[in-house]
Motif scaffolding. Structure first.
Motif, mmCIF file in Angstrom:
data_model
loop_
_atom_site.group_PDB
_atom_site.id
_atom_site.type_symbol
_atom_site.label_atom_id
_atom_site.label_comp_id
_atom_site.label_asym_id
_atom_site.label_seq_id
_atom_site.Cartn_x
_atom_site.Cartn_y
_atom_site.Cartn_z
ATOM 1 N N VAL A 230 -1.357 25.565 59.649
ATOM 2 C CA VAL A 230 -0.075 26.090 59.164
ATOM 3 C C VAL A 230 0.742 26.434 60.398
ATOM 4 O O VAL A 230 0.253 27.096 61.312
ATOM 5 C CB VAL A 230 -0.253 27.345 58.280
ATOM 6 N N VAL A 231 1.971 25.948 60.424
ATOM 7 C CA VAL A 231 2.891 26.259 61.516
ATOM 8 C C VAL A 231 4.079 26.995 60.918
ATOM 9 O O VAL A 231 4.737 26.490 60.008
ATOM 10 C CB VAL A 231 3.353 24.971 62.243
ATOM 11 N N VAL A 232 4.315 28.206 61.424
ATOM 12 C CA VAL A 232 5.411 29.030 60.924
ATOM 13 C C VAL A 232 6.474 29.112 62.013
ATOM 14 O O VAL A 232 6.165 29.323 63.189
ATOM 15 C CB VAL A 232 4.906 30.441 60.550
ATOM 16 N N SER A 233 7.733 28.943 61.601
ATOM 17 C CA SER A 233 8.831 29.048 62.568
ATOM 18 C C SER A 233 8.881 30.473 63.114
ATOM 19 O O SER A 233 8.444 31.421 62.463
ATOM 20 C CB SER A 233 10.157 28.672 61.914
ATOM 21 N N ARG A 234 9.430 30.618 64.306
ATOM 22 C CA ARG A 234 9.481 31.938 64.957
ATOM 23 C C ARG A 234 10.217 32.979 64.123
ATOM 24 O O ARG A 234 9.876 34.146 64.136
ATOM 25 C CB ARG A 234 10.124 31.828 66.329
ATOM 26 N N ASP A 235 11.237 32.535 63.377
ATOM 27 C CA ASP A 235 11.986 33.475 62.548
ATOM 28 C C ASP A 235 11.342 33.679 61.168
ATOM 29 O O ASP A 235 11.900 34.375 60.315
ATOM 30 C CB ASP A 235 13.438 33.029 62.400
ATOM 31 N N LEU A 236 10.175 33.088 60.953
ATOM 32 C CA LEU A 236 9.396 33.204 59.711
ATOM 33 C C LEU A 236 10.113 32.650 58.485
ATOM 34 O O LEU A 236 9.775 32.976 57.351
ATOM 35 C CB LEU A 236 8.975 34.662 59.448
ATOM 36 N N ALA A 237 11.105 31.787 58.704
ATOM 37 C CA ALA A 237 11.854 31.223 57.583
ATOM 38 C C ALA A 237 11.124 30.041 56.934
ATOM 39 O O ALA A 237 11.272 29.815 55.730
ATOM 40 C CB ALA A 237 13.238 30.775 58.049
ATOM 41 N N TYR A 238 10.340 29.302 57.716
ATOM 42 C CA TYR A 238 9.672 28.103 57.215
ATOM 43 C C TYR A 238 8.208 28.108 57.611
ATOM 44 O O TYR A 238 7.852 28.513 58.714
ATOM 45 C CB TYR A 238 10.321 26.831 57.786
ATOM 46 N N ALA A 239 7.384 27.613 56.690
ATOM 47 C CA ALA A 239 5.961 27.418 56.968
ATOM 48 C C ALA A 239 5.622 25.979 56.603
ATOM 49 O O ALA A 239 5.788 25.567 55.454
ATOM 50 C CB ALA A 239 5.117 28.386 56.161
ATOM 51 N N THR A 240 5.181 25.227 57.593
ATOM 52 C CA THR A 240 4.740 23.859 57.347
ATOM 53 C C THR A 240 3.230 23.905 57.188
ATOM 54 O O THR A 240 2.518 24.340 58.092
ATOM 55 C CB THR A 240 5.134 22.924 58.498
ATOM 56 N N ILE A 241 2.763 23.478 56.038
ATOM 57 C CA ILE A 241 1.347 23.541 55.696
ATOM 58 C C ILE A 241 0.803 22.123 55.728
ATOM 59 O O ILE A 241 1.245 21.253 54.978
ATOM 60 C CB ILE A 241 1.151 24.192 54.318
ATOM 61 N N PHE A 242 -0.169 21.901 56.608
ATOM 62 C CA PHE A 242 -0.785 20.588 56.747
ATOM 63 C C PHE A 242 -2.028 20.556 55.866
ATOM 64 O O PHE A 242 -2.911 21.404 55.992
ATOM 65 C CB PHE A 242 -1.144 20.311 58.208
ATOM 66 N N VAL A 243 -2.070 19.581 54.955
ATOM 67 C CA VAL A 243 -3.187 19.438 54.032
ATOM 68 C C VAL A 243 -3.826 18.073 54.217
ATOM 69 O O VAL A 243 -3.174 17.114 54.643
ATOM 70 C CB VAL A 243 -2.750 19.632 52.567
ATOM 71 N N SER A 244 -5.106 18.017 53.902
ATOM 72 C CA SER A 244 -5.845 16.780 54.091
ATOM 73 C C SER A 244 -6.798 16.571 52.928
ATOM 74 O O SER A 244 -7.252 17.534 52.298
ATOM 75 C CB SER A 244 -6.641 16.872 55.398
ATOM 76 N N THR A 245 -7.089 15.318 52.666
ATOM 77 C CA THR A 245 -8.109 14.963 51.696
ATOM 78 C C THR A 245 -8.720 13.635 52.108
ATOM 79 O O THR A 245 -8.054 12.799 52.718
ATOM 80 C CB THR A 245 -7.553 14.871 50.258
ATOM 81 N N LEU A 246 -9.993 13.481 51.809
ATOM 82 C CA LEU A 246 -10.638 12.197 52.037
ATOM 83 C C LEU A 246 -10.446 11.392 50.765
ATOM 84 O O LEU A 246 -10.734 11.862 49.676
ATOM 85 C CB LEU A 246 -12.123 12.390 52.341
ATOM 86 N N GLY A 247 -9.948 10.225 50.902
ATOM 87 C CA GLY A 247 -9.694 9.405 49.726
ATOM 88 C C GLY A 247 -8.615 8.384 50.018
ATOM 89 O O GLY A 247 -8.108 8.293 51.132
#
Length: 128
Positions: free
Chosen positions: A37-54
């Motif tokens: 999870v990468v959150v912007s410094r101003d805490l306005a956005y959170a990019t959530i990286f998800v993965s699955t095998l398939g």
């Protein structure tokens, strides 16, 4: 560790729990993992990286499920985290695990070829 990094770790923990305990969408692949999870410094956005095998269908379903559950997840984050404003959630597919599995398979293949070559070379030296 900076505040946005601590918030990112907390978001990762909460989202992982929600995925495995609360989201009951049948399209959600069983092997779903929150990798980062990468959150912007101003805490306005959170990019959530998800993965699955398939395959491609499971990956598409994963992103579709995450997008449809976005509001549910934000409400739960607001309840769990002590933040004035909960970041806007963005989901991205992380294929690094799959790339790692492929790299390991390639390395194993090269090692097997190397052992076969070495065995053949040792055999021809013994015959001389």
């Amino acid at each position: 560790m900076e505040r946005h990094e601590r918030v990112a770790e907390e978001i990762k923990k909460v989202i992982s729990q929600l995925i495995h305990r609360e989201i009951s969408d049948p399209r959600l692949p069983l092997t779903t993992t929150v990798t980062d999870v990468v959150v912007s410094r101003d805490l306005a956005y959170a990019t959530i990286f998800v993965s699955t095998l398939g395959g491609a269908e499971e990956k598409k379903n994963l992103i579709d499920v995450m997008e449809s559950a976005k509001g549910f997840m934000r409400r739960n984050l607001a309840r769990e985290l002590d933040l004035r404003k909960v970041p806007e959630l963005r989901f991205k597919l992380d294929e690094s695990i799959e790339r790692g599995v492929k790299m390991n398979a390639l390395i194993d293949e090269v090692r097997a070829r190397d052992r076969a070559f070495q065995a053949k070379r040792d055999q021809s030296e013994d015959e001389e």
